[in-house]
Write a protein that holds these residues in place. Sequence first.
Motif, short mmCIF file in Angstrom:
data_model
loop_
_atom_site.label_atom_id
_atom_site.label_comp_id
_atom_site.label_asym_id
_atom_site.label_seq_id
_atom_site.Cartn_x
_atom_site.Cartn_y
_atom_site.Cartn_z
N LEU A 100 11.99 -4.17 7.04
CA LEU A 100 11.86 -3.45 8.31
C LEU A 100 13.22 -2.98 8.82
CD1 LEU A 100 9.19 -5.80 9.92
CD2 LEU A 100 8.81 -3.49 8.98
N ASN A 101 14.28 -3.73 8.52
CA ASN A 101 15.63 -3.27 8.87
C ASN A 101 16.11 -2.18 7.91
OD1 ASN A 101 16.40 -4.64 11.22
ND2 ASN A 101 16.92 -6.49 10.10
N HIS A 102 15.88 -2.37 6.63
CA HIS A 102 16.33 -1.40 5.64
C HIS A 102 15.69 -0.03 5.88
CE1 HIS A 102 16.52 0.51 1.57
NE2 HIS A 102 17.71 -0.06 1.58
N ALA A 103 14.40 -0.04 6.29
CA ALA A 103 13.69 1.22 6.55
C ALA A 103 13.98 1.77 7.94
CB ALA A 103 12.19 1.01 6.38
N ASP A 104 14.65 0.99 8.79
CA ASP A 104 14.94 1.43 10.17
C ASP A 104 13.64 1.81 10.89
OD1 ASP A 104 16.64 1.92 12.33
OD2 ASP A 104 16.78 4.05 11.86
N VAL A 105 12.67 0.89 10.83
CA VAL A 105 11.34 1.14 11.36
C VAL A 105 11.36 1.19 12.89
CG1 VAL A 105 9.08 0.05 11.64
CG2 VAL A 105 10.10 0.24 9.37
N LYS A 106 10.69 2.20 13.45
CA LYS A 106 10.66 2.38 14.91
C LYS A 106 9.40 1.81 15.57
CE LYS A 106 14.51 4.81 15.27
NZ LYS A 106 14.96 4.88 13.87
N VAL A 107 8.31 1.75 14.82
CA VAL A 107 7.04 1.21 15.32
C VAL A 107 6.40 0.39 14.21
CG1 VAL A 107 4.71 1.75 16.17
CG2 VAL A 107 6.65 3.16 16.89
N ILE A 108 5.81 -0.75 14.58
CA ILE A 108 5.08 -1.58 13.63
C ILE A 108 3.68 -1.81 14.18
CG2 ILE A 108 5.02 -3.78 12.35
CD1 ILE A 108 8.02 -4.09 13.05
N VAL A 109 2.67 -1.61 13.33
CA VAL A 109 1.30 -1.95 13.71
C VAL A 109 0.79 -3.00 12.73
CG1 VAL A 109 -1.03 -1.12 14.18
CG2 VAL A 109 0.94 0.40 14.55
N MET A 110 0.37 -4.14 13.27
CA MET A 110 -0.10 -5.25 12.44
C MET A 110 -1.58 -5.48 12.69
SD MET A 110 3.01 -7.98 12.81
CE MET A 110 4.30 -7.39 13.89
N GLY A 111 -2.21 -6.18 11.74
CA GLY A 111 -3.64 -6.40 11.81
C GLY A 111 -4.01 -7.68 12.55
N VAL A 112 -4.35 -8.71 11.80
CA VAL A 112 -4.86 -9.95 12.38
C VAL A 112 -3.71 -10.83 12.88
CG1 VAL A 112 -6.94 -9.90 10.96
CG2 VAL A 112 -4.91 -11.12 10.14
N PRO A 124 13.12 -10.94 16.19
CA PRO A 124 14.38 -10.92 16.96
C PRO A 124 15.55 -10.32 16.20
CG PRO A 124 13.28 -13.05 17.15
CD PRO A 124 12.57 -12.30 16.09
N ASP A 125 15.46 -10.26 14.86
CA ASP A 125 16.57 -9.76 14.05
C ASP A 125 16.41 -8.30 13.65
OD1 ASP A 125 17.71 -12.37 14.02
OD2 ASP A 125 16.32 -12.94 12.42
N LEU A 126 15.39 -7.63 14.17
CA LEU A 126 15.17 -6.23 13.80
C LEU A 126 16.07 -5.33 14.65
CD1 LEU A 126 11.29 -6.21 13.33
CD2 LEU A 126 13.09 -6.64 11.64
N THR A 127 17.00 -4.66 14.01
CA THR A 127 18.07 -3.96 14.72
C THR A 127 17.57 -2.71 15.46
OG1 THR A 127 18.62 -2.84 12.65
CG2 THR A 127 19.87 -4.81 13.19
N ALA A 128 16.47 -2.12 15.00
CA ALA A 128 15.95 -0.91 15.67
C ALA A 128 15.07 -1.25 16.87
CB ALA A 128 15.16 -0.06 14.68
N HIS A 129 14.82 -2.55 17.09
CA HIS A 129 13.97 -3.01 18.20
C HIS A 129 12.66 -2.21 18.27
CE1 HIS A 129 17.47 -5.28 19.42
NE2 HIS A 129 18.19 -4.15 19.52
N PRO A 130 11.87 -2.27 17.19
CA PRO A 130 10.66 -1.44 17.13
C PRO A 130 9.61 -1.86 18.15
CG PRO A 130 10.70 -3.02 15.34
CD PRO A 130 12.03 -3.11 16.01
N GLU A 131 8.80 -0.88 18.56
CA GLU A 131 7.61 -1.18 19.35
C GLU A 131 6.59 -1.82 18.41
OE1 GLU A 131 7.15 -0.83 22.50
OE2 GLU A 131 8.84 0.43 23.09
N ILE A 132 5.90 -2.87 18.89
CA ILE A 132 4.96 -3.60 18.06
C ILE A 132 3.58 -3.58 18.70
CG2 ILE A 132 4.35 -5.88 17.12
CD1 ILE A 132 7.37 -6.44 16.91
N PHE A 133 2.58 -3.26 17.88
CA PHE A 133 1.18 -3.28 18.31
C PHE A 133 0.39 -4.11 17.31
CE2 PHE A 133 3.01 0.64 19.87
CZ PHE A 133 2.51 0.77 21.16
#
Length: 243
Positions: A100-112, A124-133
């Motif tokens: 997630l850091n290598h890809a510089d992800v801006k938003v993450i959507v997870m399932g269960v 806490p270690d994700l440098t882009a501070h992505p929005e999470i749903f």
Amino acid sequence: MNRIFDILDNMKEKYGNKDVLAKRGPDGKWIKYTVEQYDEHAHAIASALLEMGLQKGDKVATIMQNRPEWNFLDMGITMAGCIHVPVYPTLNANDYRYILNHADVKVIVMGVAQIFHRVEPAVPDLTAHPEIFTIDEIEGQRNFSELLQIGRDNREKWNPVIDKIKAETSPEDIATLIYTSGTTGNPKGVLLRHKSMVINAAQVASWNTHDFHACVLSFLPLCHVYERVCNYMYQILGGTIYY
């Protein structure tokens, strides 16, 4: 068809409003989605991402098991000009932190919830501070329904922009970033163009009957390129995919 979202437009043109995706509900009964619902969800996601400020080429990660929402997100992400980063739901926190850091992800959507708790130590270690749903209801976390509502509330505003993005998207543009298993060290990110995915799927579809109305059971992981191309093939042919 030479961009991923062309597959959805092809379905709208060829197959009317038939059921195309299905999943098991909590009561064990099938919940089915029509072409029209698929299109509505995808547009809502694209509008939401644009409303949240994402730009062409920004990365959106999905971490979930096979389910219709994966398809909604896949189409919506590419319709917004963003890049889909599908990640296996069975990795450990270190792998999630790296990818997630290598890809510089801006938003993450997870399932269960189980997946969220697997990823949570890395957040806490994700440098882009992505929005999470999350698709599951998890206390203190933004829900997937909120993402859809953001899009629906702003769809009229963003529809012309989505149409422009689609018109200007080249088959040569990067559509997805898929990570290797990491058996030879850190996972490697593989950049794939729209045409790389769609031409493969369309070619295989051309070897099948053109009045394909079968029900398909999908069980291989959608974050793997093989099942993903097969998934596009089923959609091109008008099959109904069950998860």
